[in-house]
Write a protein that holds these residues in place. Structure first.
Motif: not given
Length: 90
Positions: A14-26
């Motif tokens: 779950x954290x991996x998915x959240x971090x992926x989205x946060x990373x995509x938003x910079x």
């Protein structure tokens, strides 16, 4: 990121998915841990820190109801919530 999952009591995926989205938003970036390059750290960017600060400020109104509680009541509430989460009260 494993520590974040433990703290939030959820699966690391779950954290991996959240971090992926946060990373995509910079808002965060992944960096290798200095002591173990196999471990990835989620580090907030300047923009991520700004967004987090704004979010905390916008949520200040949500804390107002707790402001009406006495210190004893706030301590009791904290201990009850920790007990619900399986943590030992302070």
């Amino acid at each position: 990121m494993r520590r974040i999952a433990q703290k939030l009591k959820c699966e690391p995926s779950n954290i991996t998915g959240i971090v992926d989205r946060l990373e995509a938003r910079g808002l965060v970036e992944r960096r290798p841990a200095p002591d173990d390059r196999r471990v990835k750290l989620a580090v907030p960017t300047d923009e991520g820190r700004t967004v987090a600060r704004r979010l905390r400020e916008s949520l200040d109104f949500a804390r107002e109801p707790l402001g009406e509680l006495t210190e004893v009541e706030r301590t009791l509430l904290r201990d009850l919530l920790k007990r619900m989460l399986g943590e030992a009260p302070a």
